[in-house]
Design a protein around this motif. Structure first.
Motif, mmCIF file in Angstrom:
data_model
loop_
_atom_site.group_PDB
_atom_site.id
_atom_site.type_symbol
_atom_site.label_atom_id
_atom_site.label_comp_id
_atom_site.label_asym_id
_atom_site.label_seq_id
_atom_site.Cartn_x
_atom_site.Cartn_y
_atom_site.Cartn_z
ATOM 1 N N MET A 111 -31.649 -12.374 -44.600
ATOM 2 C CA MET A 111 -32.938 -12.155 -45.217
ATOM 3 C C MET A 111 -32.738 -11.609 -46.621
ATOM 4 S SD MET A 111 -35.515 -10.518 -42.522
ATOM 5 C CE MET A 111 -35.615 -11.150 -40.883
ATOM 6 N N VAL A 112 -33.707 -11.873 -47.448
ATOM 7 C CA VAL A 112 -33.681 -11.367 -48.813
ATOM 8 C C VAL A 112 -34.773 -10.312 -48.941
ATOM 9 C CG1 VAL A 112 -33.957 -11.954 -51.240
ATOM 10 C CG2 VAL A 112 -32.794 -13.539 -49.703
ATOM 11 N N TYR A 113 -34.380 -9.139 -49.463
ATOM 12 C CA TYR A 113 -35.319 -8.042 -49.649
ATOM 13 C C TYR A 113 -35.453 -7.748 -51.139
ATOM 14 C CZ TYR A 113 -34.782 -7.123 -44.686
ATOM 15 O OH TYR A 113 -34.777 -7.248 -43.334
ATOM 16 N N ILE A 114 -36.629 -7.254 -51.491
ATOM 17 C CA ILE A 114 -36.886 -6.809 -52.854
ATOM 18 C C ILE A 114 -36.996 -5.292 -52.809
ATOM 19 C CG2 ILE A 114 -38.458 -6.912 -54.830
ATOM 20 C CD1 ILE A 114 -37.268 -9.621 -54.209
ATOM 21 N N GLY A 115 -36.144 -4.614 -53.546
ATOM 22 C CA GLY A 115 -36.188 -3.162 -53.614
ATOM 23 C C GLY A 115 -36.675 -2.732 -54.982
ATOM 24 N N THR A 116 -37.533 -1.740 -55.014
ATOM 25 C CA THR A 116 -38.032 -1.227 -56.285
ATOM 26 C C THR A 116 -37.747 0.263 -56.342
ATOM 27 O OG1 THR A 116 -39.790 -2.865 -56.251
ATOM 28 C CG2 THR A 116 -40.047 -1.037 -57.769
ATOM 29 N N HIS A 117 -37.110 0.689 -57.413
ATOM 30 C CA HIS A 117 -36.817 2.103 -57.610
ATOM 31 C C HIS A 117 -37.062 2.425 -59.072
ATOM 32 C CE1 HIS A 117 -34.995 5.978 -57.532
ATOM 33 N NE2 HIS A 117 -34.059 5.617 -58.388
ATOM 34 N N GLN A 118 -37.964 3.359 -59.328
ATOM 35 C CA GLN A 118 -38.318 3.788 -60.683
ATOM 36 C C GLN A 118 -38.621 2.596 -61.584
ATOM 37 O OE1 GLN A 118 -35.065 6.374 -61.804
ATOM 38 N NE2 GLN A 118 -36.005 8.100 -60.746
ATOM 39 N N GLY A 119 -39.395 1.648 -61.055
ATOM 40 C CA GLY A 119 -39.829 0.501 -61.827
ATOM 41 C C GLY A 119 -38.809 -0.617 -61.951
ATOM 42 N N ARG A 120 -37.595 -0.387 -61.464
ATOM 43 C CA ARG A 120 -36.556 -1.428 -61.500
ATOM 44 C C ARG A 120 -36.551 -2.173 -60.185
ATOM 45 N NH1 ARG A 120 -30.638 0.253 -62.649
ATOM 46 N NH2 ARG A 120 -30.131 -1.823 -61.923
ATOM 47 N N THR A 121 -36.542 -3.500 -60.279
ATOM 48 C CA THR A 121 -36.560 -4.315 -59.081
ATOM 49 C C THR A 121 -35.182 -4.925 -58.852
ATOM 50 O OG1 THR A 121 -38.882 -4.832 -59.414
ATOM 51 C CG2 THR A 121 -37.651 -6.315 -57.998
ATOM 52 N N THR A 122 -34.733 -4.861 -57.609
ATOM 53 C CA THR A 122 -33.439 -5.418 -57.237
ATOM 54 C C THR A 122 -33.623 -6.314 -56.023
ATOM 55 O OG1 THR A 122 -32.335 -3.412 -57.996
ATOM 56 C CG2 THR A 122 -31.087 -4.853 -56.540
ATOM 57 N N LYS A 123 -32.991 -7.468 -56.073
ATOM 58 C CA LYS A 123 -33.033 -8.385 -54.940
ATOM 59 C C LYS A 123 -31.728 -8.227 -54.165
ATOM 60 C CE LYS A 123 -34.767 -12.495 -55.572
ATOM 61 N NZ LYS A 123 -34.978 -13.918 -55.872
#
Length: 177
Positions: A1-13
């Motif tokens: 699965m692919v998740y989208i993580g957001t931390h302090q406005g930065r998005t990481t796949k």
């Protein structure tokens, strides 16, 4: 699965694969990590990432997709959303001022229907819980509105694309002056 993580406005796949229980391959950008983990206590995870050990304290906030994460004394607020759910949420929020025909984003079993016709709902409010692949997924309204109809029934299996419910936009009525 692919998740989208957001931390302090930065998005990481992050692409996550579980080749065997407890062992994950996590790909961030072009870098792949082997992650072995244990949950010695509820919400406390012991991670072994490429030979380095980390203890991670994870606390899900109300709503389920936002987590307080504590790693080596540093505190992070992280939103983790499955890529398919993120795309669906973005798709459902388009045209949010109009009628919302909510359809099942995946095959699964309806665990809970939390609204009934005539209920007023707010944008982001959970209206239904759908279980798929042993995970419970919250289905949320994209608009403020009134539930016009509910097709989904608790305990009944649905296929991807099956209608679940309809929300009509709600606008406050003011008495004529």
């Amino acid at each position: 699965m692919v998740y989208i993580g957001t931390h302090q406005g930065r998005t990481t796949k992050a692409k996550v694969v579980e080749p065997r229980p407890g062992l994950f391959t996590v790909t961030l950008g072009e870098t792949e990590y082997e992650v072995d983990f244990l949950e010695p206590q509820p919400n406390i995870y012991s991670l072994l990432i490429d030979g380095r050990s980390f203890e991670v304290d994870v606390d899900a906030k109300a709503g389920g997709d936002v987590f307080d994460v504590l790693i080596k004394g540093d505190h992070y607020e992280v939103e983790m959303v499955e890529e398919k759910k993120k795309k669906l949420a973005m798709k459902m929020s388009k045209g949010a001022s109009g009628r919302q025909d909510m359809k099942s984003p995946m095959a699964g079993n309806v665990r809970a229907v939390q609204v009934q016709p005539g209920d007023r709902v707010a944008a982001g409010q959970v209206v239904l819980i759908l279980e798929a692949m042993k995970m419970q997924n919250e289905i949320k309204s994209a608009i403020d509105g009134i539930v016009a109809s509910v097709t989904a029934r608790e305990g009944v299996a649905v296929a991807a694309g099956d209608p679940l419910l309809v929300v009509e936009p709600w606008e406050p009525q003011f008495p004529n002056g």
